[in-house]
Write an enzyme that holds these catalytic residues in place. Structure first.
Site, short mmCIF file in Angstrom:
data_model
loop_
_atom_site.label_atom_id
_atom_site.label_comp_id
_atom_site.label_asym_id
_atom_site.label_seq_id
_atom_site.Cartn_x
_atom_site.Cartn_y
_atom_site.Cartn_z
CG ASN A 19 -1.79 1.35 1.43
OD1 ASN A 19 -1.83 2.22 0.61
ND2 ASN A 19 -2.39 1.29 2.70
CD1 TRP A 20 3.65 1.18 -2.87
CD2 TRP A 20 4.15 2.66 -4.48
NE1 TRP A 20 4.78 0.82 -3.60
CE2 TRP A 20 5.04 1.52 -4.47
CE3 TRP A 20 4.23 3.75 -5.37
CZ2 TRP A 20 5.92 1.35 -5.69
CZ3 TRP A 20 5.14 3.51 -6.49
CH2 TRP A 20 5.89 2.66 -6.48
CE LYS A 21 -0.20 3.13 4.87
NZ LYS A 21 -0.07 3.15 6.29
CG HIS A 106 -5.51 1.73 5.47
ND1 HIS A 106 -5.13 2.66 6.17
CD2 HIS A 106 -4.69 0.80 5.22
CE1 HIS A 106 -4.02 2.35 6.79
NE2 HIS A 106 -3.48 1.14 5.87
CD GLU A 108 -2.72 5.24 6.91
OE1 GLU A 108 -2.82 5.24 5.49
OE2 GLU A 108 -1.75 4.81 7.65
CD GLU A 176 -3.07 -2.68 7.21
OE1 GLU A 176 -2.17 -2.89 6.51
OE2 GLU A 176 -3.72 -1.47 7.07
N GLY A 182 3.12 1.89 10.84
CA GLY A 182 4.06 2.98 10.76
C GLY A 182 4.81 3.54 11.75
CB SER A 221 5.63 -2.05 11.86
OG SER A 221 5.30 -0.63 12.26
N GLY A 242 2.83 -1.11 3.92
CA GLY A 242 2.95 0.33 3.72
C GLY A 242 4.15 0.69 3.38
N GLY A 243 5.16 1.16 4.46
CA GLY A 243 6.29 1.76 4.03
C GLY A 243 7.43 1.14 3.46
P1 13P Z 1 3.34 0.24 7.52
O1 13P Z 1 3.84 -0.76 6.69
O2 13P Z 1 3.91 1.34 7.04
O3 13P Z 1 3.42 0.05 9.10
O4 13P Z 1 1.77 0.61 6.89
C1 13P Z 1 0.69 -0.56 7.09
C2 13P Z 1 -0.38 -0.15 6.39
O5 13P Z 1 -1.12 0.62 6.74
C3 13P Z 1 -0.53 -1.07 5.17
O6 13P Z 1 -2.13 -0.74 4.90
#
Ligand code: 13P
Length: 259
Positions: A19-21, A106, A108, A176, A182, A221, A242-243
């Protein structure tokens, strides 16, 4: 006595989705090329599906790369097919741009856009209607975990955010924990197993065999260093990253948990 019924249940192929957000421009396309090149090498042959969910602006350029072995997904869609919804993107538009899946609910989006389970459920229906795989996210906040409400929270999200006709082919669940996203913090393998087992039971109760086959991803993470341990937990059928999905090196390192 009748012979015992043969089970047709097959272990689901794990899914590693990035997920590149709200990260990435056309300058980032090189990472996808690099990833596809790495996945093509025999020694890296992944026993999982690999997907990147970039910002919607990058779906079409990524599709144009024809990066073999890398599926594409969106990060959200509107519940309607089209209409007067300035700034929104429909599931059909994501599909048209190259997506085969879409992340929905998600944390977020639930936090930044106040999305409710009911709205997420409608989006899941829209995704299915467009022929997209819905990757539906659940997860507890730190406060909810500390007060012992984790299972209650994730089960309520699961119940409220899924249509009754979900199948293992059109739906994936992502657990999640909000506090793990993050932050560099991850739950213990025991904590992950507890939640995934509870989600599996709830899925089987509601969807039967389809619930038994539905993939449940862990996200929060995940890094190359902890991927293998987390992915080995029972009922963890892949990960939503994510990251660490932003570079071919780290994302490729996570995919290797299944090589
Ligand atoms: P991180 O891997 O950056 O913690 O993010 C997880 C995430 O929200 C994937 O959707």
């Amino acid at each position: 006595m009748a012979a015992p019924k043969k089970t047709t249940l097959k272990a689901p192929k794990p899914l590693v989705a990035g997920n590149w957000k709200m990260n990435g421009t056309t300058a980032s396309l090189g990472e996808v090329k690099k990833l596809a090149r790495a996945l093509a090498k025999k020694k890296n042959k992944a026993k999982c599906e690999v997907m990147i969910c970039p910002p919607a602006t990058l779906l079409a350029p990524m599709k144009a790369l024809k990066a073999k072995g890398v599926a594409l997904g969106g990060q959200d869609c509107h519940a309607a097919n089209s209409g007067a919804h300035t700034g929104d993107v429909s599931a059909a538009m994501l599909k048209d741009a190259g997506a085969t899946a879409v992340i929905l609910g998600h944390s977020e989006r639930r936090a930044d856009h106040l999305e409710t389970d009911k709205q997420v459920k409608a989006k899941v229906g829209a995704a299915h209607g467009a022929g997209l795989l819905a990757i539906m996210c659940v997860g507890e906040s730190l406060k909810q975990r500390k007060s012992g409400d984790t299972l209650k929270v994730v089960k309520a999200q699961l119940r409220g955010s899924l249509m009754d006709d979900c199948t293992a082919k059109n739906t994936v669940i992502a657990y999640e924990p909000v506090w793990a996203i993050g932050s560099g913090l991850t739950p213990t393998v025991e904590q992950v197993e507890e939640v995934h087992t509870a989600l599996r039971k709830a899925l089987v109760r509601r969807f039967g065999d389809e619930g038994a086959k539905m993939r449940i991803l862990y996200g929060g993470s995940v890094k190359p260093a902890n991927a293998a341990e987390l992915m080995a937990v029972p009922n963890v059928n892949g990960t939503l990253v994510g990251g660490a999905s932003l570079t071919a090196k780290d994302f490729g390192g996570i995919v290797k948990a299944y090589a």
